[in-house]
Design a protein around this motif. Structure first.
Motif, PDB file in Angstrom:
ATOM      1  N   GLU A 103       0.823  -1.215   0.000  1.00 36.59           N
ATOM      2  CA  GLU A 103       0.000   0.000   0.000  1.00 36.59           C
ATOM      3  C   GLU A 103       0.854   1.262   0.000  1.00 36.59           C
ATOM      4  N   LEU A 104       1.876   1.312   0.833  1.00 36.08           N
ATOM      5  CA  LEU A 104       2.733   2.496   0.895  1.00 36.08           C
ATOM      6  C   LEU A 104       3.511   2.684  -0.406  1.00 36.08           C
ATOM      7  N   PHE A 105       4.218   1.644  -0.846  1.00 35.34           N
ATOM      8  CA  PHE A 105       5.020   1.754  -2.055  1.00 35.34           C
ATOM      9  C   PHE A 105       4.124   1.928  -3.285  1.00 35.34           C
ATOM     10  N   GLY A 106       3.006   1.223  -3.303  1.00 35.34           N
ATOM     11  CA  GLY A 106       2.074   1.352  -4.416  1.00 35.34           C
ATOM     12  C   GLY A 106       1.517   2.762  -4.531  1.00 35.34           C
ATOM     13  N   PHE A 107       1.212   3.370  -3.403  1.00 34.41           N
ATOM     14  CA  PHE A 107       0.705   4.741  -3.390  1.00 34.41           C
ATOM     15  C   PHE A 107       1.701   5.693  -4.048  1.00 34.41           C
ATOM     16  N   HIS A 108       2.968   5.537  -3.731  1.00 35.91           N
ATOM     17  CA  HIS A 108       3.990   6.440  -4.265  1.00 35.91           C
ATOM     18  C   HIS A 108       4.385   6.117  -5.703  1.00 35.91           C
ATOM     19  N   LEU A 109       4.273   4.864  -6.118  1.00 31.59           N
ATOM     20  CA  LEU A 109       4.729   4.480  -7.460  1.00 31.59           C
ATOM     21  C   LEU A 109       3.645   4.578  -8.538  1.00 31.59           C
ATOM     22  N   ARG A 110       2.380   4.549  -8.148  1.00 27.99           N
ATOM     23  CA  ARG A 110       1.314   4.547  -9.161  1.00 27.99           C
ATOM     24  C   ARG A 110       1.184   5.864  -9.912  1.00 27.99           C
ATOM     25  N   ASN A 111       1.400   6.993  -9.259  1.00 28.37           N
ATOM     26  CA  ASN A 111       1.223   8.271  -9.921  1.00 28.37           C
ATOM     27  C   ASN A 111       2.271   8.513 -11.008  1.00 28.37           C
ATOM     28  N   PRO A 112       3.571   8.358 -10.732  1.00 28.59           N
ATOM     29  CA  PRO A 112       4.548   8.610 -11.797  1.00 28.59           C
ATOM     30  C   PRO A 112       4.631   7.492 -12.829  1.00 28.59           C
ATOM     31  N   PHE A 113       4.159   6.307 -12.484  1.00 29.74           N
ATOM     32  CA  PHE A 113       4.212   5.163 -13.395  1.00 29.74           C
ATOM     33  C   PHE A 113       2.788   4.609 -13.557  1.00 29.74           C
ATOM     34  N   PRO A 114       1.998   5.198 -14.471  1.00 31.23           N
ATOM     35  CA  PRO A 114       0.571   4.847 -14.584  1.00 31.23           C
ATOM     36  C   PRO A 114       0.296   3.381 -14.893  1.00 31.23           C
ATOM     37  N   VAL A 115       1.233   2.701 -15.545  1.00 28.74           N
ATOM     38  CA  VAL A 115       1.005   1.293 -15.859  1.00 28.74           C
ATOM     39  C   VAL A 115       0.821   0.459 -14.587  1.00 28.74           C
ATOM     40  N   LEU A 116       1.402   0.912 -13.488  1.00 26.89           N
ATOM     41  CA  LEU A 116       1.273   0.187 -12.222  1.00 26.89           C
ATOM     42  C   LEU A 116      -0.110   0.375 -11.606  1.00 26.89           C
ATOM     43  N   GLY A 117      -0.810   1.417 -12.010  1.00 26.21           N
ATOM     44  CA  GLY A 117      -2.155   1.662 -11.492  1.00 26.21           C
ATOM     45  C   GLY A 117      -3.207   0.760 -12.104  1.00 26.21           C
ATOM     46  N   ARG A 118      -2.829   0.011 -13.116  1.00 26.00           N
ATOM     47  CA  ARG A 118      -3.782  -0.866 -13.788  1.00 26.00           C
ATOM     48  C   ARG A 118      -3.768  -2.285 -13.238  1.00 26.00           C
ATOM     49  N   THR A 119      -3.103  -2.498 -12.143  1.00 21.79           N
ATOM     50  CA  THR A 119      -3.012  -3.832 -11.555  1.00 21.79           C
ATOM     51  C   THR A 119      -4.149  -4.038 -10.556  1.00 21.79           C
ATOM     52  N   VAL A 120      -4.519  -5.293 -10.353  1.00 19.15           N
ATOM     53  CA  VAL A 120      -5.677  -5.580  -9.501  1.00 19.15           C
ATOM     54  C   VAL A 120      -5.322  -6.001  -8.081  1.00 19.15           C
ATOM     55  N   ASP A 121      -4.130  -6.564  -7.873  1.00 10.60           N
ATOM     56  CA  ASP A 121      -3.760  -6.999  -6.527  1.00 10.60           C
ATOM     57  C   ASP A 121      -2.263  -6.770  -6.317  1.00 10.60           C
ATOM     58  N   TRP A 122      -1.799  -7.045  -5.114  1.00 12.11           N
ATOM     59  CA  TRP A 122      -0.411  -6.750  -4.778  1.00 12.11           C
ATOM     60  C   TRP A 122       0.564  -7.602  -5.572  1.00 12.11           C
ATOM     61  N   GLN A 123       0.192  -8.834  -5.886  1.00  7.70           N
ATOM     62  CA  GLN A 123       1.104  -9.695  -6.639  1.00  7.70           C
ATOM     63  C   GLN A 123       1.274  -9.210  -8.070  1.00  7.70           C
ATOM     64  N   GLU A 124       0.185  -8.843  -8.705  1.00  9.37           N
ATOM     65  CA  GLU A 124       0.274  -8.320 -10.068  1.00  9.37           C
ATOM     66  C   GLU A 124       0.999  -6.976 -10.078  1.00  9.37           C
ATOM     67  N   PHE A 125       0.782  -6.161  -9.047  1.00  6.50           N
ATOM     68  CA  PHE A 125       1.478  -4.876  -8.948  1.00  6.50           C
ATOM     69  C   PHE A 125       2.990  -5.086  -8.930  1.00  6.50           C
ATOM     70  N   TRP A 126       3.473  -5.997  -8.074  1.00  7.99           N
ATOM     71  CA  TRP A 126       4.911  -6.206  -7.966  1.00  7.99           C
ATOM     72  C   TRP A 126       5.488  -6.871  -9.210  1.00  7.99           C
ATOM     73  N   ARG A 127       4.745  -7.770  -9.824  1.00  4.56           N
ATOM     74  CA  ARG A 127       5.211  -8.362 -11.096  1.00  4.56           C
ATOM     75  C   ARG A 127       5.382  -7.270 -12.140  1.00  4.56           C
ATOM     76  N   SER A 128       4.382  -6.420 -12.265  1.00  3.97           N
ATOM     77  CA  SER A 128       4.430  -5.333 -13.242  1.00  3.97           C
ATOM     78  C   SER A 128       5.547  -4.348 -12.912  1.00  3.97           C
ATOM     79  N   CYS A 129       5.717  -4.042 -11.640  1.00  9.75           N
ATOM     80  CA  CYS A 129       6.775  -3.117 -11.211  1.00  9.75           C
ATOM     81  C   CYS A 129       8.158  -3.658 -11.558  1.00  9.75           C
TER      82      CYS A 129
END
Length: 177
Positions: free
Chosen positions: A130-156
């Motif tokens: 939640e903390l890292f996702g909050f900070h990384l989603r705005n500058p990297f919009p592709v990360l905002g299209r993920t549905v859960d924490w596992q997909e977020f980290w894979r995409s990141c």
């Protein structure tokens, strides 16, 4: 103060930077009192080449002394994670395997860290999602299209890389790791 110097992705690049441009490691101000003009105060050695042949061990990390408060600080290259034994590249490799569905046992057989270490790394990613996702989603919009924490980290890890993501977070005031 930022603890990670961006753009130094290998221990070989770190050795070249220490020889040619050591000033990139000098902090602009003391992280403790905010005073500027830190002085070089020697170095300490760190064992950072754990997954390689060990030819880069030990790695020198420059230290700086604050003339105002008398405390020391240092900055690390991107390839050397703060307070971690293994480098970001190995962590990323193992975490991607775990996120892809491999078991802890299977992942521990492929590389050096044990199952407990791999489990701790996964827990660390989940806890900071939640903390890292909050900070990384705005500058990297592709990360905002993920549905859960596992997909977020894979995409990141596939788009940025774990080292670049942690360096970016560090430079924007988020405590890593």
């Amino acid at each position: 103060m930022y603890r990670i110097v961006s753009g130094i992705h290998s221990l070989q690049q770190h050795a070249v930077a220490l020889a040619r441009t050591p000033e990139v490691y000098r902090p602009k101000q003391c992280p403790h009192c905010g005073h500027g003009a830190l002085r070089c105060h020697g170095h300490y050695e760190r064992k950072a080449d754990r997954e390689g042949s060990g030819i880069w061990n030990p790695v020198s990390i420059l230290r700086y002394l604050c003339p105002s408060c008398g405390r020391t600080c240092s900055r690390l290259p991107t390839c050397v994670p703060p307070r971690r034994w293994y480098g970001w590249a190995l962590q990323q490799k193992l975490l991607l395997l775990l996120l892809s569905g491999f078991s802890l046992y299977a992942v521990a057989l492929t590389a050096q860290p044990c199952r407990d270490t791999c489990r701790r790394w996964m827990r660390w990613l989940n806890d900071r999602y939640e903390l890292f996702g909050f900070h990384l989603r705005n500058p990297f919009p592709v990360l905002g299209r993920t549905v859960d924490w596992q997909e977020f980290w894979r995409s990141c890890m596939e788009t940025l890389g774990l080292d670049a993501a942690m360096a970016w977070l560090d430079q924007h005031g988020v405590n890593v790791p």
